[in-house]
Design a protein around this motif. Structure first.
Motif, PDB file in Angstrom:
ATOM      1  N   HIS A   1     -28.920  41.493  92.836  1.00 44.55           N
ATOM      2  CA  HIS A   1     -29.872  41.808  93.305  1.00 44.55           C
ATOM      3  C   HIS A   1     -31.769  41.679  92.817  1.00 44.55           C
ATOM      4  CE1 HIS A   1     -32.031  42.898  97.182  1.00 44.55           C
ATOM      5  NE2 HIS A   1     -32.365  44.613  96.610  1.00 44.55           N
ATOM      6  N   ILE A   2     -32.215  41.184  93.324  1.00 44.36           N
ATOM      7  CA  ILE A   2     -33.766  41.158  92.880  1.00 44.36           C
ATOM      8  C   ILE A   2     -34.380  42.785  94.119  1.00 44.36           C
ATOM      9  CG2 ILE A   2     -34.902  39.587  94.327  1.00 44.36           C
ATOM     10  CD1 ILE A   2     -36.380  38.866  91.097  1.00 44.36           C
ATOM     11  N   GLN A   3     -34.644  43.537  92.496  1.00 40.97           N
ATOM     12  CA  GLN A   3     -35.901  44.444  93.146  1.00 40.97           C
ATOM     13  C   GLN A   3     -36.752  44.245  92.713  1.00 40.97           C
ATOM     14  OE1 GLN A   3     -34.543  47.081  94.906  1.00 40.97           O
ATOM     15  NE2 GLN A   3     -36.499  48.229  94.527  1.00 40.97           N
ATOM     16  N   VAL A   4     -38.026  44.638  94.227  1.00 44.23           N
ATOM     17  CA  VAL A   4     -39.599  44.180  93.408  1.00 44.23           C
ATOM     18  C   VAL A   4     -40.270  45.615  94.002  1.00 44.23           C
ATOM     19  CG1 VAL A   4     -39.414  42.065  93.315  1.00 44.23           C
ATOM     20  CG2 VAL A   4     -39.732  42.713  95.607  1.00 44.23           C
ATOM     21  N   GLY A   5     -41.566  45.921  93.938  1.00 48.34           N
ATOM     22  CA  GLY A   5     -42.411  46.076  94.595  1.00 48.34           C
ATOM     23  C   GLY A   5     -43.339  45.853  96.383  1.00 48.34           C
ATOM     24  N   ASN A   6     -43.930  46.831  96.187  1.00 50.58           N
ATOM     25  CA  ASN A   6     -44.269  46.805  97.791  1.00 50.58           C
ATOM     26  C   ASN A   6     -45.187  45.394  97.639  1.00 50.58           C
ATOM     27  OD1 ASN A   6     -42.685  48.728  99.134  1.00 50.58           O
ATOM     28  ND2 ASN A   6     -43.741  50.386  98.936  1.00 50.58           N
ATOM     29  N   ASN A   7     -46.147  45.148  96.665  1.00 53.61           N
ATOM     30  CA  ASN A   7     -47.048  44.353  96.801  1.00 53.61           C
ATOM     31  C   ASN A   7     -46.196  43.426  96.294  1.00 53.61           C
ATOM     32  OD1 ASN A   7     -48.819  46.460  97.451  1.00 53.61           O
ATOM     33  ND2 ASN A   7     -49.162  46.378  94.218  1.00 53.61           N
ATOM     34  N   TRP A   8     -45.161  42.818  96.424  1.00 51.21           N
ATOM     35  CA  TRP A   8     -44.807  41.608  96.319  1.00 51.21           C
ATOM     36  C   TRP A   8     -44.101  40.579  97.284  1.00 51.21           C
ATOM     37  CZ3 TRP A   8     -43.975  39.477  91.421  1.00 51.21           C
ATOM     38  CH2 TRP A   8     -44.993  40.558  90.095  1.00 51.21           C
ATOM     39  N   LYS A   9     -43.791  39.881  97.591  1.00 51.32           N
ATOM     40  CA  LYS A   9     -43.569  38.857  98.638  1.00 51.32           C
ATOM     41  C   LYS A   9     -42.711  37.898  97.456  1.00 51.32           C
ATOM     42  CE  LYS A   9     -45.759  35.612 101.465  1.00 51.32           C
ATOM     43  NZ  LYS A   9     -46.309  34.885 102.392  1.00 51.32           N
ATOM     44  N   ILE A  10     -41.452  37.350  98.371  1.00 49.10           N
ATOM     45  CA  ILE A  10     -40.858  36.623  98.202  1.00 49.10           C
ATOM     46  C   ILE A  10     -41.153  35.527  98.784  1.00 49.10           C
ATOM     47  CG2 ILE A  10     -38.443  35.652  98.585  1.00 49.10           C
ATOM     48  CD1 ILE A  10     -37.320  38.597  97.833  1.00 49.10           C
ATOM     49  N   VAL A  11     -41.740  34.096  98.680  1.00 47.17           N
ATOM     50  CA  VAL A  11     -42.170  32.873  99.489  1.00 47.17           C
ATOM     51  C   VAL A  11     -41.165  32.250  98.949  1.00 47.17           C
ATOM     52  CG1 VAL A  11     -43.471  31.198  98.483  1.00 47.17           C
ATOM     53  CG2 VAL A  11     -44.379  32.944  97.398  1.00 47.17           C
ATOM     54  N   GLU A  12     -40.004  32.035  97.891  1.00 44.25           N
ATOM     55  CA  GLU A  12     -38.734  30.891  97.858  1.00 44.25           C
ATOM     56  C   GLU A  12     -37.624  31.267  97.447  1.00 44.25           C
ATOM     57  OE1 GLU A  12     -38.841  26.025  98.484  1.00 44.25           O
ATOM     58  OE2 GLU A  12     -40.743  27.021  96.834  1.00 44.25           O
ATOM     59  N   GLY A  13     -36.850  31.361  97.910  1.00 44.70           N
ATOM     60  CA  GLY A  13     -35.442  31.774  96.890  1.00 44.70           C
ATOM     61  C   GLY A  13     -34.820  32.635  97.941  1.00 44.70           C
TER      62      GLY A  13
ATOM     63  N   THR B   1     -47.548  38.049  94.713  1.00 45.21           N
ATOM     64  CA  THR B   1     -48.197  39.414  94.287  1.00 45.21           C
ATOM     65  C   THR B   1     -50.148  39.302  94.081  1.00 45.21           C
ATOM     66  OG1 THR B   1     -47.925  41.865  93.100  1.00 45.21           O
ATOM     67  CG2 THR B   1     -47.793  39.592  91.906  1.00 45.21           C
ATOM     68  N   ALA B   2     -50.709  40.323  93.711  1.00 49.14           N
ATOM     69  CA  ALA B   2     -51.511  40.887  94.750  1.00 49.14           C
ATOM     70  C   ALA B   2     -51.857  42.058  92.898  1.00 49.14           C
ATOM     71  CB  ALA B   2     -52.437  41.813  95.966  1.00 49.14           C
ATOM     72  N   GLY B   3     -50.572  42.488  92.825  1.00 45.57           N
ATOM     73  CA  GLY B   3     -50.637  43.272  91.722  1.00 45.57           C
ATOM     74  C   GLY B   3     -49.555  43.496  90.663  1.00 45.57           C
ATOM     75  N   ILE B   4     -49.816  43.605  89.791  1.00 49.69           N
ATOM     76  CA  ILE B   4     -47.957  43.620  88.704  1.00 49.69           C
ATOM     77  C   ILE B   4     -47.400  44.317  89.255  1.00 49.69           C
ATOM     78  CG2 ILE B   4     -48.992  42.544  86.697  1.00 49.69           C
ATOM     79  CD1 ILE B   4     -49.555  44.715  84.545  1.00 49.69           C
ATOM     80  N   GLN B   5     -47.820  45.952  89.743  1.00 49.66           N
ATOM     81  CA  GLN B   5     -46.820  46.992  90.033  1.00 49.66           C
ATOM     82  C   GLN B   5     -45.331  46.778  90.733  1.00 49.66           C
ATOM     83  OE1 GLN B   5     -49.493  50.078  91.625  1.00 49.66           O
ATOM     84  NE2 GLN B   5     -47.504  51.655  91.300  1.00 49.66           N
ATOM     85  N   GLY B   6     -44.752  47.371  90.459  1.00 48.35           N
ATOM     86  CA  GLY B   6     -43.326  47.091  91.199  1.00 48.35           C
ATOM     87  C   GLY B   6     -42.591  45.817  90.302  1.00 48.35           C
TER      88      GLY B   6
ATOM     89  N   PRO C   1     -39.112  39.573  82.262  1.00 47.89           N
ATOM     90  CA  PRO C   1     -39.617  39.054  80.745  1.00 47.89           C
ATOM     91  C   PRO C   1     -41.239  39.262  82.007  1.00 47.89           C
ATOM     92  CG  PRO C   1     -38.311  38.580  79.734  1.00 47.89           C
ATOM     93  CD  PRO C   1     -37.678  38.407  81.851  1.00 47.89           C
ATOM     94  N   THR C   2     -42.281  40.228  80.940  1.00 51.18           N
ATOM     95  CA  THR C   2     -43.460  40.015  82.030  1.00 51.18           C
ATOM     96  C   THR C   2     -44.275  38.294  80.896  1.00 51.18           C
ATOM     97  OG1 THR C   2     -44.257  41.842  80.315  1.00 51.18           O
ATOM     98  CG2 THR C   2     -43.663  42.309  82.525  1.00 51.18           C
ATOM     99  N   SER C   3     -43.782  38.103  79.863  1.00 56.81           N
ATOM    100  CA  SER C   3     -44.346  37.117  79.459  1.00 56.81           C
ATOM    101  C   SER C   3     -43.668  35.381  79.880  1.00 56.81           C
ATOM    102  CB  SER C   3     -43.925  37.454  77.889  1.00 56.81           C
ATOM    103  OG  SER C   3     -43.373  37.361  77.700  1.00 56.81           O
ATOM    104  N   PRO C   4     -44.354  34.497  79.697  1.00 57.92           N
ATOM    105  CA  PRO C   4     -44.282  33.180  80.261  1.00 57.92           C
ATOM    106  C   PRO C   4     -43.541  32.774  79.086  1.00 57.92           C
ATOM    107  CG  PRO C   4     -46.168  32.931  79.928  1.00 57.92           C
ATOM    108  CD  PRO C   4     -45.652  34.184  79.772  1.00 57.92           C
ATOM    109  N   GLY C   5     -42.147  31.849  79.328  1.00 58.12           N
ATOM    110  CA  GLY C   5     -41.162  31.115  78.745  1.00 58.12           C
ATOM    111  C   GLY C   5     -39.901  31.415  79.066  1.00 58.12           C
ATOM    112  N   THR C   6     -38.964  31.149  77.795  1.00 60.54           N
ATOM    113  CA  THR C   6     -37.730  31.341  77.876  1.00 60.54           C
ATOM    114  C   THR C   6     -37.191  31.949  77.213  1.00 60.54           C
ATOM    115  OG1 THR C   6     -36.942  28.986  78.377  1.00 60.54           O
ATOM    116  CG2 THR C   6     -35.403  30.075  77.552  1.00 60.54           C
TER     117      THR C   6
ATOM    118  N   GLN D   1     -30.252  55.529  93.027  1.00 60.73           N
ATOM    119  CA  GLN D   1     -30.202  56.041  91.929  1.00 60.73           C
ATOM    120  C   GLN D   1     -31.038  55.411  90.395  1.00 60.73           C
ATOM    121  OE1 GLN D   1     -26.452  58.968  92.388  1.00 60.73           O
ATOM    122  NE2 GLN D   1     -27.413  60.212  92.462  1.00 60.73           N
ATOM    123  N   ILE D   2     -29.935  54.581  91.148  1.00 57.14           N
ATOM    124  CA  ILE D   2     -30.023  53.103  89.421  1.00 57.14           C
ATOM    125  C   ILE D   2     -31.913  53.109  88.825  1.00 57.14           C
ATOM    126  CG2 ILE D   2     -29.900  51.405  88.850  1.00 57.14           C
ATOM    127  CD1 ILE D   2     -27.392  51.017  90.303  1.00 57.14           C
ATOM    128  N   PHE D   3     -31.835  53.340  90.573  1.00 59.89           N
ATOM    129  CA  PHE D   3     -33.453  52.433  90.415  1.00 59.89           C
ATOM    130  C   PHE D   3     -34.566  54.108  89.549  1.00 59.89           C
ATOM    131  CE2 PHE D   3     -31.810  49.670  93.515  1.00 59.89           C
ATOM    132  CZ  PHE D   3     -32.466  48.406  92.622  1.00 59.89           C
TER     133      PHE D   3
END
Length: 176
Positions: A26-38, A67-72, A100-105, A139-141
């Protein structure tokens, strides 16, 4: 808006005490994030190997976020289960890994764990199967709650992920 593409796979599970494993994610994201596709969550097939202690899944992960910011920043939460000879699924471990926060593989290893339980609970688990599960998996988060748990280590789940970032400099986020 800034965009993140996560493309890759849940490649394998290794060093678990038994075979016939599958993984729920399961992917966990913050409130500022939106899933566009997938897909936000999924489950691998049951896998085992006769020759080594590695279960190969090669389960695809493909998600596009904005997203509008990197929080979450996105995290992938996993639960690994063992399927016994009666077809019952027993929890073998929880894990969480930050994308990871850096682009690449990137190759990521997610070390899993499960609640340890009392001596009575471990006897029941050994003779009857099943296992101790968290009543509140949230509790894991929370690091402040997670450190209070008594746990034992289980195996490792490996990810092969490619991260693509788009329009982050337009929103004041710089990366190398």
């Amino acid at each position: 808006m800034a965009e993140v593409h996560i493309i890759g796979e849940i490649s394998q599970g290794k060093d678990f005490p038994k075979q016939h494993l599958f993984c729920k994610w399961h992917i966990q994201v913050g409130n500022n994030w939106k899933i566009v596709e997938g897909k936000r969550e999924g489950q691998t097939q049951v896998s085992w190997s006769q020759f080594n202690n590695i279960c190969k899944w090669s389960y695809p992960v493909d998600i596009h976020l904005s997203t509008a910011g990197i929080q979450g920043w996105p995290k992938i939460y996993i639960e690994v289960y063992h399927l016994d000879w009666l077809g019952r699924a027993h929890l073998f471990g929880y894990g969480i890994v930050t994308v990871p926060t850096s682009p690449g593989t990137h190759t990521l290893d997610c070390y899993t764990w499960r609640p340890f339980g009392s001596l009575k609970q471990r006897f029941i688990q050994y003779f009857l199967g099943g296992g101790i599960q968290l009543k509140y998996p949230d509790q894991i988060f929370s690091p402040s709650e997670r450190y209070k748990l008594s746990t034992e280590t289980m195996g490792v789940v490996s990810f092969e992920l490619t991260v693509l970032l788009r329009n982050f400099t337009n929103y004041g986020v710089e990366y190398d």
